[in-house]
Structures are given as C-alpha cells and as structure tokens.
Design a protein around this motif. Structure first.
Motif, PDB file in Angstrom:
ATOM      1  N   ARG A 174      -1.666  59.222  44.730  1.00 28.99           N
ATOM      2  CA  ARG A 174      -0.273  59.559  45.025  1.00 28.99           C
ATOM      3  C   ARG A 174       0.633  58.368  44.701  1.00 28.99           C
ATOM      4  O   ARG A 174       0.308  57.227  45.009  1.00 28.99           O
ATOM      5  CB  ARG A 174      -0.146  59.917  46.502  1.00 28.99           C
ATOM      6  CG  ARG A 174       1.225  60.455  46.918  1.00 28.99           C
ATOM      7  CD  ARG A 174       1.392  60.381  48.437  1.00 28.99           C
ATOM      8  NE  ARG A 174       0.275  60.972  49.145  1.00 28.99           N
ATOM      9  CZ  ARG A 174       0.330  62.126  49.795  1.00 28.99           C
ATOM     10  NH1 ARG A 174       1.444  62.825  49.831  1.00 28.99           N
ATOM     11  NH2 ARG A 174      -0.725  62.569  50.447  1.00 28.99           N
ATOM     12  N   GLN A 175       1.754  58.675  44.098  1.00 25.08           N
ATOM     13  CA  GLN A 175       2.729  57.627  43.790  1.00 25.08           C
ATOM     14  C   GLN A 175       4.114  58.063  44.276  1.00 25.08           C
ATOM     15  O   GLN A 175       4.561  59.174  43.979  1.00 25.08           O
ATOM     16  CB  GLN A 175       2.781  57.366  42.287  1.00 25.08           C
ATOM     17  CG  GLN A 175       3.682  56.215  41.879  1.00 25.08           C
ATOM     18  CD  GLN A 175       3.687  56.023  40.375  1.00 25.08           C
ATOM     19  OE1 GLN A 175       4.404  56.724  39.662  1.00 25.08           O
ATOM     20  NE2 GLN A 175       2.886  55.085  39.893  1.00 25.08           N
ATOM     21  N   THR A 176       4.771  57.198  45.045  1.00 28.88           N
ATOM     22  CA  THR A 176       6.139  57.455  45.510  1.00 28.88           C
ATOM     23  C   THR A 176       7.115  56.756  44.577  1.00 28.88           C
ATOM     24  O   THR A 176       6.966  55.569  44.285  1.00 28.88           O
ATOM     25  CB  THR A 176       6.333  56.945  46.944  1.00 28.88           C
ATOM     26  OG1 THR A 176       5.390  57.587  47.799  1.00 28.88           O
ATOM     27  CG2 THR A 176       7.744  57.242  47.439  1.00 28.88           C
ATOM     28  N   ASN A 177       8.116  57.497  44.115  1.00 29.75           N
ATOM     29  CA  ASN A 177       9.085  56.976  43.152  1.00 29.75           C
ATOM     30  C   ASN A 177      10.505  57.039  43.718  1.00 29.75           C
ATOM     31  O   ASN A 177      10.891  58.024  44.338  1.00 29.75           O
ATOM     32  CB  ASN A 177       9.050  57.798  41.860  1.00 29.75           C
ATOM     33  CG  ASN A 177       7.645  57.893  41.286  1.00 29.75           C
ATOM     34  OD1 ASN A 177       7.077  58.959  41.220  1.00 29.75           O
ATOM     35  ND2 ASN A 177       7.096  56.767  40.892  1.00 29.75           N
ATOM     36  N   THR A 178      11.269  55.971  43.499  1.00 29.24           N
ATOM     37  CA  THR A 178      12.683  55.940  43.881  1.00 29.24           C
ATOM     38  C   THR A 178      13.509  55.571  42.657  1.00 29.24           C
ATOM     39  O   THR A 178      13.197  54.593  41.967  1.00 29.24           O
ATOM     40  CB  THR A 178      12.937  54.922  44.998  1.00 29.24           C
ATOM     41  OG1 THR A 178      12.089  55.214  46.108  1.00 29.24           O
ATOM     42  CG2 THR A 178      14.388  54.963  45.450  1.00 29.24           C
ATOM     43  N   ILE A 179      14.536  56.354  42.393  1.00 29.64           N
ATOM     44  CA  ILE A 179      15.410  56.132  41.237  1.00 29.64           C
ATOM     45  C   ILE A 179      16.829  55.864  41.727  1.00 29.64           C
ATOM     46  O   ILE A 179      17.405  56.668  42.462  1.00 29.64           O
ATOM     47  CB  ILE A 179      15.399  57.353  40.299  1.00 29.64           C
ATOM     48  CG1 ILE A 179      13.978  57.608  39.787  1.00 29.64           C
ATOM     49  CG2 ILE A 179      16.379  57.150  39.142  1.00 29.64           C
ATOM     50  CD1 ILE A 179      13.846  58.899  39.009  1.00 29.64           C
ATOM     51  N   ASN A 180      17.377  54.756  41.305  1.00 26.34           N
ATOM     52  CA  ASN A 180      18.753  54.392  41.634  1.00 26.34           C
ATOM     53  C   ASN A 180      19.629  54.732  40.432  1.00 26.34           C
ATOM     54  O   ASN A 180      19.487  54.145  39.362  1.00 26.34           O
ATOM     55  CB  ASN A 180      18.826  52.904  41.955  1.00 26.34           C
ATOM     56  CG  ASN A 180      20.241  52.423  42.211  1.00 26.34           C
ATOM     57  OD1 ASN A 180      21.180  53.216  42.301  1.00 26.34           O
ATOM     58  ND2 ASN A 180      20.405  51.111  42.331  1.00 26.34           N
TER      59      ASN A 180
END
Length: 508
Positions: free
Chosen positions: A487-493
């Motif tokens: 599992r990979q958590t991604n955050t995009i600004n």
C-alpha cells in the motif's frame, strides 16, 4: 495412466526446475513419485540444486521489472487464457491429481475446476485493484492510496491440494503484477510439472518474460532456502503448523512477509434444533473426504445430548455404507492416505485415543488384500470421547472423527473454540438465535464459520484462512489480493503554497 502422463508431458524422468518457458538442468538428487493407489512408482524428478535455484531467482527478479509494467487488465487476459488451457486439460490433470495424491476422481476434477474458477475470479480482479481517496486537512491538496506489486512471491504448497492452492496464490499474484516461484510438495511433484507444462504454453504464446512463473523441486531444505531468501518478498506457505512456524520465524528474521495456511481441527456443532437429514451428509463428507487429509476436514462433532444417540446411529450406518478403494473408480468414496508415514500417524492417534479413554463406535484399521496392496488404505473411524482428551487437541491428517456431548450452546461454542487451531467451523441448527450467536464475536473463533453446511468445500469467492495456529493468512477471494501488494499513500499539492503539518511555519 501412461496415456494421461503423455498428454501432460510427463516422462519417465523429468527435470523439476523451470523458469517458465525453459526447463533447467540440475545436479540435485532424484525424487521418485509413488502412487498411494497401488504403491507403484510413476516417474522420477530431478530436484533443484543451488546453481539452478540461483538462476531461477535471478530470472524471476528480472522478469518482475517487465511484468509489472504490463497493465493489470492485460495480465488478466493472460490469466484468462490459462483458465481456458486448464479447461482443455481438466480430465487428464484431474486423473493425475487423483492418481498421484490418492483423492477420489471426483475430487481430482473438482480441484482442477477450482483452478479454473480462480482464474475467472482473477480476470475480474485485474480491473478492480481499487485504492481509496481521502480529504486532506490542507487546502488545495489531494490524498489517495494505491497498491503496487511486491516482486517475487514464493509459494510452498502441500500434497493434499497439489494444484488448487498454488493457483489461488499465483493467479492473484500475477494479476497484481508479481512473479512466482513454486515449490510443491515432494510427495506430488508430477502434478506441478504437468501444470507448468500447461501454463508455459500460454506464456510462450503471449511472449511473457521468462521468469514470471517458476518451479523448483525439493524437500524441506529447499523450502527453508526460499523462506530465508531476502529476494523473495512474500512467502505463502500451506502445510502443518510446525512447518508454518519455521517459515514464519525465518521470514520475520529478515522482515519479509508471510502468508500462512496451516493446521485445522475443525468442528461441527449438531444442535437439538438441527435438521439431521441435512447434517448427516455434511458431517460424513467433511470427515472422510480426501481420506481426512483436508485442512478443513471435520475432526470433531459436538452433539447436543438430546440427539446424540440418534445422530450417532445415523453416522454408524452411513460409515457402514462407505466404499473404500481405488480413487479412479468413481463408485468409491474414500481413497488411500498419501503414504505409509500417514498410515502410522493414523494408527498412533487411534492407540492414543484408546489409552486416554476413548471408545470407538466405528473401529479403524488398515485394509489388506486385493486392491489394497499399497498399504495406504485405512478405515474411517469414529471415537466417542468424554472430554477434550489430549489427542483431540492435535490434528491427525486421517479419517478419525471424535464425538463429544454438550448441554448448552455456550458449552458447545466453548468446546469448539478450545483447540489451538482456528480454521473452519459449522453449526447445524434451525434456531436463528443459535446461528447468530455462533457467527457473532462471542461465537466461533475460526476464520470460517458456517451455518447448515459442513466445514469443507470453501468457495473461491470468499477469503480462505484461519486464526490461532492456522496462521492468520487469507487466500483466494474477497480482499485477499491485498496480501500480494504493498500500500502506498500519496499526497498531491496543487496550490501555490506549501502549508506544513501541525501549523509549523518557517520564516524563509
């Protein structure tokens, strides 16, 4: 049988190591496969030596770098073709499973059908590897989760399901983007070679990279090597609790992942509210199917005191009608145990039960004479026990069924849960309250809990596995696919600012 072996590409002597499209030479020892049906040798297999193992792992690592780039639905299409190839070879492969392992022909066909079914399931799954989206606490930010393949998946399978359990793992691992190395049981090496021959044609036709589906052959030492190999991201192991504990320790020592499907000591509760006509076939098949060599075999019946004698009488009558013999004869219900060691374990358990006070309603024993020359045919037996004797706490991989009495549903559930294993469980009842209690958090502590069906016969659509000494793993359906991915958590600004967590500020 020679014609069947030829159809499946089995020779008198076979290489046992493959990188998918190529069989590798090896200087490992020779493994001879004997059929428990008649005790006769079938063929020999050259086991995997250190050099061949090294080549397999290196080839699998390289294949992963290419296989993971193929879109999941395209991987699913290849698995769909595998299902079609298994349909074509179902009869021949089913007969080989029956002959090499000893299960009934119907069960052999059924095992291949499970392979087909999991391929169909995996095809749909290849378009449903979903993640989640989440709201960020920071403005103009987006968060989501995605799942990526792990890499090389090692699969250690057991003799009792020589092909189906491997397919539960491999079909899902492949659509998730992993590559697989399979170490089958040394008791059923030819089934694995036959499967490798079938699926390798599919991979060749689709120009799949060498190393996506690999096969190694050998005994305990090879399994230990696979478990300790840091290049193997996940080790899925099916077998005894003893074996599973060794695998778990080895994999954990290198902080790898393990998926364990281990022993079962499964019980059916027969309620005073049960439909005994439904309960009887579920209990008999659960206890004697595959000659008691399923991890989901029914080993204990917990029967309400008011129906105990009546149901015991039905069981004894049914056992008297069992036909034991050549599993390739579709009229027989029960085939042989896998080998003489299994027979000795069966006899030892019977002796221990008698020494501990058990009373046999149906006596056991080894069958002799014409048709039983292999020495692996035994009588399914039924023992009455007054309490949880020490022998009842252990799983004996043979057709021995223990009967226990109970007075209240709470007592029955406590008896059900009182063993170290926690795989499959059932209750036979028409009482809604009893059924719901059995399925509640205060009910069965097993990974599988059924109402008005037996402990055997799990469907591929549900996650299969158990708790406690069964290992906690889950294979096949539902969300079991997540075990084969990271599992990979991604955050995009997407703003023009960089707000920091917890309101921290820097004057830069």
């Amino acid at each position: 049988m020679k014609e069947i072996l030829a159809q499946l590409g089995i020779k008198d002597h076979n290489n046992g190591t493959s990188t998918g499209n190529e069989w590798l030479p090896s200087n490992g020892g020779v493994l001879e496969s004997f059929s428990p049906v008649n005790g006769q040798p079938i063929a020999t297999v050259q086991t995997t030596d250190a050099a061949a193992y090294a080549q397999v792992v290196a080839t699998a690592q390289q294949a992963f770098l290419q296989w993971r780039t193929i879109p999941a639905p395209k991987r699913g299409e290849i698995v769909r073709q595998m299902g079609d190839a298994l349909r074509t070879h179902k009869t021949a492969l089913g007969k080989l499973v029956s002959y090499e392992m000893g299960k009934s022909l119907q069960e052999g066909y059924g095992e291949v059908q499970e392979m087909i079914d999991i391929c169909d399931f995996a095809v749909g799954l290849s378009r449903q590897l979903y993640g989640l989206t989440m709201h960020s606490e920071r403005p103009l930010h987006r968060m989501y989760e995605q799942w990526h393949p792990l890499g090389v998946v090692g699969i250690i399978s057991a003799f009792n399901f020589p092909v189906a359990v491997w397919s539960w793992n491999s079909a899902l691992a492949w659509v998730c983007g992993n590559v697989c190395i399979w170490k089958p049981s040394e008791k059923t090496p030819l089934c694995a070679i036959a499967v490798q021959n079938i699926i390798s044609e599919v991979f060749k036709n689709n120009h799949v990279p060498e190393g996506v589906c690999c096969l190694v052959q050998g005994g305990r030492e090879l399994g230990e090597q696979l478990a300790a190999d840091e290049r193997v991201a996940l080790v899925s192991a099916t077998g005894s609790t003893r074996m599973g504990k060794a695998v778990a320790q080895s994999v954990a020592a290198r902080l790898g992942r393990s998926l364990l499907e281990l022993g079962g000591n499964n019980a059916i509760i027969i309620s005073e509210h049960a439909d005994l006509g439904i309960a009887l076939p579920g209990c008999v098949f659960g206890a004697v199917g595959t000659a008691g060599q399923r991890c989901t075999t029914t080993r204990r019946l917990i029967i309400h005191e008011s129906v105990y004698e009546a149901f015991k009488a039905k069981l004894v009558k049914a056992y008297g009608q069992l036909r034991i013999g050549d599993p390739l004869n579709e009229h027989n219900h029960v085939g042989p145990l896998i080998d003489k060691d299994a027979v000795q374990n069966y006899l030892t358990a019977i002796d221990q039960c008698k020494q501990q006070g058990g009373r046999f309603a149906v006596e056991g024993g080894v069958l002799e004479g014409a048709g039983y020359e292999s020495g692996c045919y035994v009588k399914p037996c039924i023992a009455e026990v007054d309490s949880q004797l020490p022998v009842v706490q252990h799983e004996t991989f043979a057709p021995i069924l223990y009967l226990l009495k109970y007075k209240t549903i709470d007592e029955a559930i406590n008896l059900q849960n009182s063993v170290p294993q926690g795989l499959s469980s059932s209750i036979m009842t028409l009482n809604l309250r009893e059924a719901e209690q059995f399925l509640s958090y205060a009910g069965s502590d097993c990974g599988i809990a059924n109402v008005n069906i037996g402990t055997s016969g799990a469907e591929i659509g549900g996650a299969f596995g158990g708790e406690k000494e069964t290992g906690g793993g889950r294979e096949s359906g539902s969300e079991a696919w997540k075990a084969y991915m990271r599992r990979q958590t991604n955050t995009i600004n997407y703003s023009t600012q960089l707000p920091l967590a917890q309101g921290i500020k820097f004057d830069l």
